[in-house]
Design a protein around this motif. Structure first.
Motif, PDB file in Angstrom:
ATOM      1  N   HIS A  97      27.023  24.527  -4.939  1.00  0.00           N
ATOM      2  CA  HIS A  97      26.674  24.057  -6.283  1.00  0.00           C
ATOM      3  C   HIS A  97      26.359  25.272  -7.147  1.00  0.00           C
ATOM      4  N   ILE A  98      27.196  25.504  -8.155  1.00  0.00           N
ATOM      5  CA  ILE A  98      27.000  26.594  -9.110  1.00  0.00           C
ATOM      6  C   ILE A  98      26.714  25.980 -10.474  1.00  0.00           C
ATOM      7  N   CYS A  99      25.627  26.393 -11.080  1.00  0.00           N
ATOM      8  CA  CYS A  99      25.257  25.872 -12.403  1.00  0.00           C
ATOM      9  C   CYS A  99      25.564  26.900 -13.472  1.00  0.00           C
ATOM     10  N   TYR A 100      26.432  26.525 -14.432  1.00  0.00           N
ATOM     11  CA  TYR A 100      26.647  27.337 -15.620  1.00  0.00           C
ATOM     12  C   TYR A 100      25.648  26.843 -16.660  1.00  0.00           C
ATOM     13  N   CYS A 101      24.590  27.617 -16.860  1.00  0.00           N
ATOM     14  CA  CYS A 101      23.418  27.152 -17.616  1.00  0.00           C
ATOM     15  C   CYS A 101      23.405  27.729 -19.031  1.00  0.00           C
ATOM     16  N   TYR A 102      23.461  26.830 -20.017  1.00  0.00           N
ATOM     17  CA  TYR A 102      23.376  27.238 -21.420  1.00  0.00           C
ATOM     18  C   TYR A 102      21.938  27.542 -21.811  1.00  0.00           C
ATOM     19  N   SER A 103      20.994  26.861 -21.161  1.00  0.00           N
ATOM     20  CA  SER A 103      19.568  27.096 -21.396  1.00  0.00           C
ATOM     21  C   SER A 103      18.773  26.093 -20.581  1.00  0.00           C
ATOM     22  N   PRO A 104      17.601  26.472 -20.074  1.00  0.00           N
ATOM     23  CA  PRO A 104      16.671  25.415 -19.655  1.00  0.00           C
ATOM     24  C   PRO A 104      16.352  24.533 -20.860  1.00  0.00           C
ATOM     25  N   MET A 105      15.912  23.318 -20.628  1.00  0.00           N
ATOM     26  CA  MET A 105      15.656  22.387 -21.733  1.00  0.00           C
ATOM     27  C   MET A 105      14.599  22.953 -22.677  1.00  0.00           C
ATOM     28  N   ARG A 106      15.037  23.414 -23.840  1.00  0.00           N
ATOM     29  CA  ARG A 106      14.119  24.065 -24.776  1.00  0.00           C
ATOM     30  C   ARG A 106      12.977  23.150 -25.172  1.00  0.00           C
ATOM     31  N   TYR A 107      13.293  21.871 -25.445  1.00  0.00           N
ATOM     32  CA  TYR A 107      12.283  20.938 -25.938  1.00  0.00           C
ATOM     33  C   TYR A 107      11.267  20.575 -24.865  1.00  0.00           C
ATOM     34  N   ALA A 108      11.573  20.822 -23.600  1.00  0.00           N
ATOM     35  CA  ALA A 108      10.626  20.522 -22.525  1.00  0.00           C
ATOM     36  C   ALA A 108       9.822  21.746 -22.106  1.00  0.00           C
ATOM     37  N   TRP A 109      10.281  22.944 -22.462  1.00  0.00           N
ATOM     38  CA  TRP A 109       9.611  24.158 -22.023  1.00  0.00           C
ATOM     39  C   TRP A 109       8.987  24.894 -23.203  1.00  0.00           C
ATOM     40  N   ASP A 110       9.415  26.079 -23.509  1.00  0.00           N
ATOM     41  CA  ASP A 110       8.698  26.947 -24.447  1.00  0.00           C
ATOM     42  C   ASP A 110       8.793  26.503 -25.904  1.00  0.00           C
ATOM     43  N   MET A 111       9.739  25.638 -26.250  1.00  0.00           N
ATOM     44  CA  MET A 111       9.860  25.215 -27.649  1.00  0.00           C
ATOM     45  C   MET A 111       9.356  23.795 -27.881  1.00  0.00           C
ATOM     46  N   GLN A 112       8.570  23.277 -26.950  1.00  0.00           N
ATOM     47  CA  GLN A 112       8.041  21.918 -27.091  1.00  0.00           C
ATOM     48  C   GLN A 112       7.273  21.749 -28.401  1.00  0.00           C
ATOM     49  N   HIS A 113       6.381  22.694 -28.706  1.00  0.00           N
ATOM     50  CA  HIS A 113       5.528  22.548 -29.891  1.00  0.00           C
ATOM     51  C   HIS A 113       6.349  22.610 -31.175  1.00  0.00           C
TER      52      HIS A 113
END
Length: 372
Positions: A108-124
């Motif tokens: 399983h290889i993940c091509y990741c555009y970003s971790p979920m911004r709204y759930a992590w550092d950009m939630q606020h």
């Protein structure tokens, strides 16, 4: 070899979907899995004739227009995909696709555009822009995002190998998931641009008109420079607000066909970009068209724009900083030692050509399959 490609959702054909198209070109035998698919498959060459599996969310009420409201159910949805018997799983993920449960014998290889911004550092920031900073609804959303973060971290441990779209995202993967990642930049179709057309006396910005793109900063900056012309291409929820903000030297063209955008990129004296992006395809396309880029020098743009060579980095995400950098750009244009050569801009964009993406993905997959 049986190959499964898992994509978050298919509702628009944007940057992530262009990368998906190249993954499908690399592995034409692949079956495609996604939470929902509301695209007209026969009108998109990359999807024509493909086997596409969707989740139970596809048949939920109002899923076509409000699929994002089902985000709390999406972890469950992707875990229901039956991937037994697949040898290679490629997840194309900025949300939940990487959370599939794979066959123990698969890679399983993940091509990741970003971790979920709204759930992590950009939630606020997301809560603030949605007007959900206070009240019971705010706390309900915060609780859902808390649970989503827990699942997101745990599901990331199922992935065998992460591939990030930029070094900026590689660092975010490390922070959020405590996982290392290779970096393979997204594919950009640089061949559709000419870089030898005469430059005209206008600046250009283009984007979907949503808050984080910060097109308001570009318009405010040019309102204070009435002797300079700005053309704005794009549409979105903020269009009316931005149109009201624009001065007489700012022209909003709204949504335009790709051919119109290409024409303007090939003629503008510089492309402006003030968003903090994970990668940012448009600044690369601008370079392919021979146009230097003036943009906020963080995130992906700091990797795609060569400062003082193919453009200038704006030091702060403010309109005042942009005004200062535009003035610096015009001074540089008169300097024969800088000049922002269209040929050099084009050469810079060639680093991100589709052929380089294809070679890198196939090489990485072959390496990990060989050591399985």
């Amino acid at each position: 070899m049986r190959v499964a490609i898992v994509h978050d959702w298919l509702t628009t054909w944007a940057g992530a979907e262009k990368a998906l198209a190249e993954l499908l070109n690399c592995f034409p035998q692949a079956e495609l899995f996604t939470t929902v698919n509301f695209l007209e498959q026969d009108k998109i060459p990359a999807l024509k004739g493909k086997v596409i599996h969707t989740s139970f969310i596809q048949k939920m009420p109002l899923a076509r227009t409000r699929y994002r409201h089902y985000l709390p159910l999406m972890p469950l949805a992707v875990e229901q995909f039956d991937l037994k018997g697949f040898d290679l799983i490629l997840s194309s993920s900025h949300a939940v696709a990487k959370g599939v449960i794979s066959d123990p014998n698969a890679v399983h290889i993940c091509y990741c555009y970003s971790p979920m911004r709204y759930a992590w550092d950009m939630q606020h920031q997301y809560l603030r822009e949605a007007g959900k900073e206070k009240g019971m609804v705010s706390w309900l959303i915060r609780w859902q995002l808390h649970r989503l973060r827990q699942w997101d971290y745990l599901s990331a441990q199922r992935v065998d190998h992460f591939v990030a779209i930029s070094n900026y995202i590689k660092r975010r993967i490390k922070t959020s998931y405590r996982r290392d990642a290779d970096v393979i930049y997204p594919p950009v179709n640089v061949s559709k641009f000419r870089s030898d057309r005469p430059r005209e006396d206008f600046y250009l910005t283009a984007s979907r008109m949503v808050p984080y793109k910060r097109m308001d900063l570009v318009i405010k900056a040019f309102n204070t420079m009435p002797d300079k012309q700005l053309i704005v291409i794009g549409d979105g929820p903020d269009y009316t607000k931005l149109a009201a903000l624009a001065g007489p030297n700012v022209t909003l063209l709204g949504y335009q066909a790709d051919s119109v955008l290409i024409d303007h990129l090939e003629r503008t004296q510089a492309f402006l970009f003030m968003a903090e992006e994970d990668f940012g395809i448009l600044p690369v396309e601008a370079q392919a068209a021979g146009a230097p880029v003036i943009g906020y020098g963080v995130g992906g743009l700091a990797e795609t724009i060569l400062n003082n060579v193919t453009g200038l980095w704006v030091e702060e995400q403010t309109s005042d900083a942009l005004v200062k950098t535009v003035q610096q750009f015009e001074a540089h244009k008169r300097d024969d030692n800088i000049g922002f050569s269209p040929e050099v801009c084009r050469q810079s964009a060639e680093r991100f050509a589709t052929v380089n993406f294809t070679w890198a993905i196939q090489s990485l997959v072959n390496k990990h399959l060989a050591i399985r």
